[in-house]
Design a protein around this motif. Structure first.
Motif, PDB file in Angstrom:
ATOM      1  N   CYS A  81      16.014  16.503  21.896  1.00 18.73           N
ATOM      2  CA  CYS A  81      15.565  15.111  21.987  1.00 18.73           C
ATOM      3  C   CYS A  81      14.530  14.943  23.095  1.00 18.73           C
ATOM      4  CB  CYS A  81      16.759  14.186  22.252  1.00 18.73           C
ATOM      5  SG  CYS A  81      17.888  13.978  20.863  1.00 18.73           S
ATOM      6  N   ASP A  82      14.767  15.563  24.236  1.00 20.52           N
ATOM      7  CA  ASP A  82      13.811  15.470  25.340  1.00 20.52           C
ATOM      8  C   ASP A  82      12.438  16.002  24.926  1.00 20.52           C
ATOM      9  OD1 ASP A  82      15.590  14.326  27.083  1.00 20.52           O
ATOM     10  OD2 ASP A  82      16.158  16.205  28.058  1.00 20.52           O
ATOM     11  N   ALA A  83      12.439  17.058  24.124  1.00 22.23           N
ATOM     12  CA  ALA A  83      11.189  17.671  23.684  1.00 22.23           C
ATOM     13  C   ALA A  83      10.651  17.035  22.405  1.00 22.23           C
ATOM     14  CB  ALA A  83      11.387  19.173  23.471  1.00 22.23           C
ATOM     15  N   GLU A  84      11.358  16.025  21.908  1.00 20.31           N
ATOM     16  CA  GLU A  84      11.010  15.364  20.642  1.00 20.31           C
ATOM     17  C   GLU A  84      10.920  16.356  19.487  1.00 20.31           C
ATOM     18  OE1 GLU A  84       7.595  12.865  21.175  1.00 20.31           O
ATOM     19  OE2 GLU A  84       8.631  11.545  22.588  1.00 20.31           O
ATOM     20  N   MET A 140      29.570  10.140  16.812  1.00 16.10           N
ATOM     21  CA  MET A 140      28.841  11.008  15.885  1.00 16.10           C
ATOM     22  C   MET A 140      28.302  10.214  14.693  1.00 16.10           C
ATOM     23  SD  MET A 140      30.913  14.625  15.657  1.00 16.10           S
ATOM     24  CE  MET A 140      30.775  15.854  16.961  1.00 16.10           C
ATOM     25  N   ASN A 141      29.082   9.260  14.200  1.00 16.26           N
ATOM     26  CA  ASN A 141      28.619   8.437  13.076  1.00 16.26           C
ATOM     27  C   ASN A 141      27.416   7.585  13.487  1.00 16.26           C
ATOM     28  OD1 ASN A 141      30.667   9.465  11.490  1.00 16.26           O
ATOM     29  ND2 ASN A 141      32.029   7.724  11.790  1.00 16.26           N
ATOM     30  N   ARG A 142      27.432   7.088  14.723  1.00 14.65           N
ATOM     31  CA  ARG A 142      26.294   6.310  15.212  1.00 14.65           C
ATOM     32  C   ARG A 142      25.048   7.180  15.307  1.00 14.65           C
ATOM     33  NH1 ARG A 142      27.292   3.373  20.755  1.00 14.65           N
ATOM     34  NH2 ARG A 142      26.485   5.267  21.761  1.00 14.65           N
ATOM     35  N   ILE A 143      25.217   8.413  15.780  1.00 13.83           N
ATOM     36  CA  ILE A 143      24.080   9.334  15.851  1.00 13.83           C
ATOM     37  C   ILE A 143      23.540   9.621  14.453  1.00 13.83           C
ATOM     38  CG2 ILE A 143      23.434  11.716  16.376  1.00 13.83           C
ATOM     39  CD1 ILE A 143      25.368  11.546  18.784  1.00 13.83           C
ATOM     40  N   ALA A 144      24.441   9.884  13.502  1.00 15.40           N
ATOM     41  CA  ALA A 144      24.006  10.165  12.135  1.00 15.40           C
ATOM     42  C   ALA A 144      23.248   8.985  11.543  1.00 15.40           C
ATOM     43  CB  ALA A 144      25.220  10.507  11.268  1.00 15.40           C
ATOM     44  N   ASP A 145      23.727   7.773  11.811  1.00 14.97           N
ATOM     45  CA  ASP A 145      23.056   6.578  11.295  1.00 14.97           C
ATOM     46  C   ASP A 145      21.656   6.439  11.889  1.00 14.97           C
ATOM     47  OD1 ASP A 145      23.202   4.008   9.796  1.00 14.97           O
ATOM     48  OD2 ASP A 145      23.015   3.135  11.801  1.00 14.97           O
ATOM     49  N   ARG A 146      21.527   6.720  13.182  1.00  9.47           N
ATOM     50  CA  ARG A 146      20.218   6.613  13.817  1.00  9.47           C
ATOM     51  C   ARG A 146      19.263   7.680  13.306  1.00  9.47           C
ATOM     52  NH1 ARG A 146      22.036   4.883  19.997  1.00  9.47           N
ATOM     53  NH2 ARG A 146      22.198   2.655  19.504  1.00  9.47           N
ATOM     54  N   ALA A 156      18.859  10.614  22.841  1.00 12.58           N
ATOM     55  CA  ALA A 156      19.132  11.470  24.002  1.00 12.58           C
ATOM     56  C   ALA A 156      20.323  10.944  24.789  1.00 12.58           C
ATOM     57  CB  ALA A 156      17.897  11.545  24.898  1.00 12.58           C
ATOM     58  N   GLU A 157      20.390   9.624  24.966  1.00 12.04           N
ATOM     59  CA  GLU A 157      21.522   9.036  25.676  1.00 12.04           C
ATOM     60  C   GLU A 157      22.818   9.221  24.901  1.00 12.04           C
ATOM     61  OE1 GLU A 157      18.607   7.682  25.202  1.00 12.04           O
ATOM     62  OE2 GLU A 157      17.829   7.190  27.198  1.00 12.04           O
ATOM     63  N   ASP A 158      22.747   9.085  23.573  1.00 12.24           N
ATOM     64  CA  ASP A 158      23.946   9.280  22.753  1.00 12.24           C
ATOM     65  C   ASP A 158      24.460  10.708  22.855  1.00 12.24           C
ATOM     66  OD1 ASP A 158      24.067   6.682  21.890  1.00 12.24           O
ATOM     67  OD2 ASP A 158      23.061   7.053  19.970  1.00 12.24           O
ATOM     68  N   PHE A 159      23.557  11.680  22.823  1.00  6.61           N
ATOM     69  CA  PHE A 159      23.990  13.074  22.930  1.00  6.61           C
ATOM     70  C   PHE A 159      24.513  13.389  24.331  1.00  6.61           C
ATOM     71  CE2 PHE A 159      21.444  13.985  19.026  1.00  6.61           C
ATOM     72  CZ  PHE A 159      22.449  14.612  18.311  1.00  6.61           C
TER      73      PHE A 159
END
Length: 204
Positions: A81-84, A140-146, A156-159
């Motif tokens: 995420c930091d490296a996009e 994890m579900n929130r990350i998948a949705d995003r 990045a904050e979620d991870f």
């Protein structure tokens, strides 16, 4: 170290609990996420500590296993995420999520019920771990949705949050619950390991 174990009604006063945390910078790149349950199969009694002085808190920890491949995968997603490098995240996260779901399913369908029905044990540890699982999969579900919506600003904050939650959850399992369960359930070891193998063969 003594104090609160993280489980309702269970404290570590008088017990020597070693919490071995790993700094993010020292994590290896994420290995393949095959089920870590395959790595606990039929630990030799000598390696499990049998025959040593159980009275001095040598634990028959035949259920112990290593969660670091999950932690490593989350950390790799965080640094991507930091490296996009979104393709890295999109390639790794679905496997991480499904592998962790299988891991949790075996805990909640095999190990936790076996422990809870053992005479003289409390459901406090498994209740606490199950609550952790709900929190982990909500995140994890929130990350998948995003990821699905290409809403990448907060990933990045979620991870980072997921990494911290997993570290704490795995410490509770490895340092407190799994040694207790290994000792309480030792007489049922063969049947439990067979049930775990059967669950792996019939995974969703």
């Amino acid at each position: 170290m003594s104090g609160d174990s993280g489980y309702p009604g269970i404290h570590t006063s008088g017990m020597s609990i070693k919490i071995a945390t790993t700094s993010p910078g020292s994590l290896p790149s994420a290995p393949a996420l095959e089920s870590i349950w395959t790595n606990i199969s039929f630990v030799d009694d000598k390696d499990a500590g049998l025959g040593e002085n159980i009275g001095e808190r040598t634990i028959m920890n035949w259920l112990n296993h290593d969660h670091k491949k999950f932690e490593s995968a989350v950390y790799k997603c965080r640094t991507a995420c930091d490296a996009e490098e979104w393709s890295v995240v999109e390639g790794l996260f679905p496997d991480l999520r499904s592998s962790y779901r299988e891991h949790v399913r075996i805990e909640e369908e095999v190990l936790f019920p076996a422990y809870e029905t053992h005479p003289g044990v409390s459901s406090g540890p498994t209740d606490s771990l199950t609550a952790d699982h709900v929190q982990i999969f909500n995140l994890m579900n929130r990350i998948a949705d995003r990821l699905n919506k290409k809403s990448l600003d907060s990933l990045a904050e979620d991870f980072s949050l997921l990494y911290r939650i997993l570290i704490k959850h795995h410490e509770k399992e490895e340092e407190i619950f799994l040694p207790m369960a290994s000792q309480a359930l030792y007489s049922d070891k063969d049947a439990i390991l067979e049930s775990i193998k059967n669950q792996l063969e019939t995974k969703d």
